[in-house]
Motif scaffolding. Structure first.
Motif, PDB file in Angstrom:
ATOM      1  N   PRO A   1       0.810  -1.228   0.000  1.00 43.37           N
ATOM      2  CA  PRO A   1       0.000   0.000   0.000  1.00 43.37           C
ATOM      3  C   PRO A   1       0.841   1.275   0.000  1.00 43.37           C
ATOM      4  O   PRO A   1       1.918   1.312   0.572  1.00 43.37           O
ATOM      5  N   GLN A   2       0.311   2.271  -0.668  1.00 44.67           N
ATOM      6  CA  GLN A   2       0.978   3.575  -0.772  1.00 44.67           C
ATOM      7  C   GLN A   2       0.018   4.658  -0.326  1.00 44.67           C
ATOM      8  O   GLN A   2      -1.192   4.454  -0.270  1.00 44.67           O
ATOM      9  N   ARG A   3       0.571   5.816  -0.111  1.00 42.38           N
ATOM     10  CA  ARG A   3      -0.244   6.947   0.305  1.00 42.38           C
ATOM     11  C   ARG A   3       0.602   8.192   0.081  1.00 42.38           C
ATOM     12  O   ARG A   3       1.807   8.160   0.268  1.00 42.38           O
TER      13      ARG A   3
ATOM     14  N   ALA B   1      -5.184   4.004   2.229  1.00 42.98           N
ATOM     15  CA  ALA B   1      -4.054   3.192   1.775  1.00 42.98           C
ATOM     16  C   ALA B   1      -4.378   2.702   0.364  1.00 42.98           C
ATOM     17  O   ALA B   1      -5.452   2.145   0.139  1.00 42.98           O
TER      18      ALA B   1
END
Lengths: 512, 447
Positions: free
Chosen positions: A326-328, A431
């Protein structure tokens, strides 16, 4: 049966409402206008006045018929709601009013009224556009009284009828809910108003964000008549384009300037929008244009499969490139409200007792601005009008010099762009993973059908309704352990009810 | 003549020098491999709705283990070297899909053993298939107690489910109860009086929460539970419910996996619910992946989390090497399920070598039961199995200890600096593993 309940039944309540429905038009009718509208208003006044204040209310309306205005009826209705709720909450055994309600109103009368009243309208060759909705809501809220209001004179049913009857039904549900769940946060005084306001605000905020994604879907449908099954993936990839633009852009700027620079995620939104607009437009030209040119035999199936395949390719390509982790992005805005020690970190806007997480509020504003920009574009620009014209009648639009093929491309590009901008607006909040669009797109389909396929304002309203229903459902469910798990089901219940009562959706138009 | 002799010697020397590296290559690849390749099936969630990040880590671990084993002459059985291949099947985190993939691996790919499995629901759904087909299996991540407990129940019970009377299923991940007991013991030791459990609606979440709830309530702690669906993004409505309660809870325990737990933890922190000086935040073990955690939970400082697997300060050489390889690939610390998946492949190979067969399931199961091997997570062995059926029948030894590695290390760790590496995070419980001399770092302070 408690004293309060008995007193109320004697002095006001449903019995006096029935009496008022019969008596007021009969005795005051001669002193008031006798046209259809006036008669219907007298009937409403009889029900409201009788229910709220019994003979006192009827007496007032009988002596002063000119006081029967929309304002006085609204006040009377509110008074009726207030008094009866005060009475009902004092009842020790909640099963009694529930049983009475099920006999005197509720779902049974809703079904009966929904079956008979629209037929009556058709037999009388009256305008039956809202008859089904009003009958169902009326049967639910006031039981057989709805027949008294609608059967004989089949008055024209305006939106006000639906709002009043719907509100009354909602209030009854709320009251019964309160009777059976006295400790629930949504009903337990004195904080229930604050809590309900907080949950409603939560719903409005997330609903506006939902709407932005749904608007793109409805735009594509309105012009092309197809549902894009790649919409969730376009939303997802919009977030990733924003993420990588911000990451590499910030690194590049930092290298060039020699100082640490972080680009605000706001800039990622137009970048993602432009890139995905081009992706969508190219896809439309390559794969959907042949469909509109008559080169494809089974158009509906083709549209489903090709957009589904497009989404599949986007998702797995993203998974291969970005990976599953996951990225943000950074926040849009840093708001620090120090209320230590109760809360150590809060990034919230505070409006009295209502708190809204800063980035969500920001995303909501972005969503609303983009939707209004789209509406402005559709209403005021030549190209926007051309899009609308194409959505209404492709052949007529072509006759006036509009190129429907270009409009198809533009609509798919714009719809894709809106999905991507929605994703870029949400990547600072959630996320982000390559399958993040799955949940969101499912909800988008609900929203566009609820609001009315092809209606931009419908998508906005539908999104807000879904947001509020989910928030209140999760927040008020009697079993706290189940509220969140059933969140999506609440919206689906409303979705099913709206489609039953108004198959075109809230703002949809009949297919011609 | 002399010249020609010297020339010949020179040419011979040059040729020898030239061939020397080839000889070295040959020495490195001295192993003569048999034509047959031993295949293991690896079940992992490689696509949504499964925990894809977990699946990718497990798949990497399978491949890494196979590469390391093949580099060391493969699987050596009775003097014959066999290449090893691990075929990963995508379970998608779904029991039905997991069953279909398990059947394909067994019937079409004809695997000789199975390893992996992330989701408990997949583990429970596929166990029967492995049993029916006599496939030795080492699960590396499902936590549901019944994954191993079913073995003793089926093995001892009548009528037996398996024709050959053999239980082929082993587990080297902890059972939920083993994890839950550590977290609950820690909370009880801290003196909490009320706990909110936020639980995923899965075969892992519900039993785990039930177990933790029972333990906490037995200690007099008031427990309320909130169920959520995996994949949910917006938790604000339900968190507002907690926020509206008259008194903040003493602790919020998140029994939710994957990125869903990240969203939940971040929103909880953003709303100022936990971690606070009043409320302890206990999030999911995946918080140990600090790069992912800080990328998605920037406000999650002072959250505690259960760590399954050996703590970084106790990493042995195998773990250090594995972690270095993983970091090179993914830029993050190797997760416990990555280590367990790596170890599961090695355990299966070790058992085949000791059994002297890659196809004799009974012999391989017997060898796995007799395992005593040091790998990345420590020394693996199984206390109870066909080799030692004398499990106490009373409650002193739970059923899940059957074919269960008894020593997985479960700790509670806590971040105390924004952006901190999990290698530096404090181990706060059990006391024997404490790294910073405290059982809890109060938000706003340093240990």
């Amino acid at each position: 049966m408690t004293d309060a309940f008995t007193t109320w039944l004697l002095l006001a309540g449903p019995l006096w409402a029935v009496f008022g429905l019969w008596a007021l038009p009969r005795f005051a009718g001669s002193r008031k206008v006798k046209d259809e509208t006036g008669l219907a208003r007298l009937q409403v006044a009889g029900v409201v006045g009788g229910f709220a204040l019994g003979p006192v209310g009827l007496g007032i309306f009988y002596l002063q018929p000119r006081w029967i205005t929309r304002a006085s009826l609204t006040v009377g209705l509110l008074l009726a709601v207030f008094i009866s709720s005060q009475v009902l909450v004092r009842i020790e055994d909640p099963n009694l009013p529930s049983a009475l309600w099920l006999i005197l109103a509720g779902p049974l009368w809703s079904v009966i009224a929904a079956y008979f009243i629209p037929r009556r309208y058709r037999e009388a060759e009256a305008d039956d556009q809202n008859a089904l909705t009003a009958a169902a809501l009326g049967g639910f809220a006031i039981g057989p009284l709805i027949f008294g209001l609608l059967w004989q004179h089949t008055p024209k049913i305006s939106r006000d009828w639906i709002i009043v009857l719907g509100s009354l039904g909602a209030w009854q549900i709320y009251t019964l809910f309160a009777l059976h769940n006295a400790d629930n946060l949504c009903v337990a005084a004195p904080y229930h108003i604050t809590y309900l306001a907080q949950q409603t605000a939560n719903g409005v905020v997330i609903g506006c964000i939902y709407s932005l994604m749904a608007v793109g879907l409805t735009l594509i449908y309105s012009v092309q008549g197809i549902v894009s099954f790649a919409h969730g993936q376009l939303y997802m990839v919009g977030g990733y384009f924003s993420f990588y633009f911000l990451l590499h852009g910030s690194n590049l700027l930092s290298e060039l300037t020699g100082t640490e620079i972080s680009i605000n995620p706001l800039w990622g939104i137009p970048v993602a929008g432009i890139i995905v607009f081009l992706m969508g437009a190219l896809f439309e030209r390559a794969f959907l244009k042949p469909m509109h040119e008559g080169l494809i035999e089974r158009v509906s199936e083709y549209a489903i499969l090709i957009t589904f395949g497009f989404g599949f390719v986007i998702e797995y390509t993203t998974l291969a490139i970005a990976g599953p982790f996951p990225q943000r992005t950074d926040r849009f805005i840093e708001i620090r409200r120090f209320t230590f020690p109760r809360t150590q970190i809060t990034d919230q806007f505070t409006f009295g007792p209502i708190n809204i997480i800063g980035d969500r509020a920001f995303a909501m504003v972005i969503g609303i601005l983009l939707i209004f920009a789209l509406l402005y574009f559709l209403q005021r620009s030549w190209t926007g009008r051309a899009l609308r014209a194409t959505s209404q009648d492709r052949q007529a639009a072509a006759v006036t010099g509009i190129n429907p093929t270009n409009m198809n491309t533009l609509s798919f590009g714009l719809g894709s762009m809106l999905a991507a901008m929605s994703g870029a607006a949400l990547i600072p909040i959630f996320a982000w993973v390559p399958w993040v669009g799955a949940e969101m797109v499912g909800r988008s389909y609900v929203i566009v059908v609820l609001g009315g396929l092809g209606s931009v304002p419908g998508a906005l309203v539908g999104g807000i309704i879904v947001g509020i229903v989910e928030a209140l459902g999760a927040g008020c469910h009697p079993d706290p352990s189940r509220g969140a798990a059933y969140k999506e089901a609440f919206a689906l219940v409303i979705f099913a009810l709206v489609l039953l009562l108004k198959p075109t959706g809230l703002f949809g138009r009949e297919q011609t | 003549m002399k010249h020609s002799k010297a020339l010949f010697v020179s040419i011979a020397l040059v040729a020898l020098l030239a061939l020397a590296p080839m000889g070295l290559v040959s020495a490195d690849g001295h192993c003569e491999f048999d034509d047959y390749t031993i295949k293991l099936g690896g079940l992992a969630p490689m696509s949504a709705p499964g925990a894809v990040a977990g699946g990718v880590a497990m798949d990497w671990a399978f491949k890494q283990a196979a590469a390391d084993i093949n580099a060391d002459c493969g699987v050596q059985i009775d003097g014959v070297n066999y290449m090893l291949e691990v075929i990963t099947g995508d379970s998608e985190g779904s029991p039905e899909r997991g069953q279909a993939v398990a059947e394909r691996l067994i019937l079409e790919d004809e695997v000789d053993g199975m390893v992996g499995v992330y989701h408990s629901a997949v583990g429970l759904a596929t166990m029967g298939i492995m049993e029916e087909n006599g496939i030795p299996t080492i699960f590396s991540e499902p936590w549901n107690d019944n994954v191993s407990a079913n073995g003793i129940r089926e093995f001892d019970g009548a009528p037996p489910r398996f024709d050959d009377g053999i239980d082929h299923i082993f587990r080297i991940s902890p059972a939920s109860s083993m994890v839950g007991s550590v977290v609950t013991d820690w909370l009880i030791a801290l003196g909490v009086e009320d706990v909110v459990l936020i639980v995923e609606n899965t075969d892992y979440g519900q039993p785990a929460a039930a177990d933790e709830q029972a333990r906490l309530e037995a200690a007099g702690v008031a427990v309320s539970q909130i169920d959520v669906e995996l994949g949910t993004e917006d938790f604000v409505p339900i968190l507002s419910r907690i926020q509206a309660s008259a008194e903040p809870p003493d602790a919020i325990r998140i029994v939710v996996t994957g990125e869903t737990s990240f969203n939940l933890t971040q929103q909880m922190a953003e709303l100022g619910i936990a971690p606070t000086p009043d409320t302890i935040c206990v999030t999911n073990q995946i918080a140990f992946q600090h790069v992912q955690y800080w990328a998605t939970v920037p406000d999650g400082n002072y959250c505690a989390f259960n760590r399954v697997g050996i703590i970084p300060s106790l990493f042995n050489d195998t773990a250090i090497e594995l972690n270095a390889a993983y970091e090179m690939e993914f830029g993050d610390i190797v997760p416990s399920f990555g280590m367990a998946s790596y170890d599961a492949v090695f355990m299966m190979v070790d058992a085949m070598e000791r059994a002297g067969s890659y196809s004799d399931a009974a012999a391989i199961v017997e060898a796995i039961e007799a395992s005593d091997i040091l790998l990345s997570q420590g020394r693996y062995y199984f206390t109870y199995g066909a080799h030692n059926e004398s499990m106490p029948a009373d409650d002193s030894m739970p059923d899940f200890m059957w074919h269960q590695w008894p020593d997985p290390i479960v700790t509670v760790m806590q971040y105390f600096e924004q952006g901190q590496s999990s290698l530096d995070a404090a181990v706060v419980y059990p006391e024997v593993y404490q790294t910073h001399g405290t059982a809890y770092v109060v938000p706003g302070t340093s240990p």
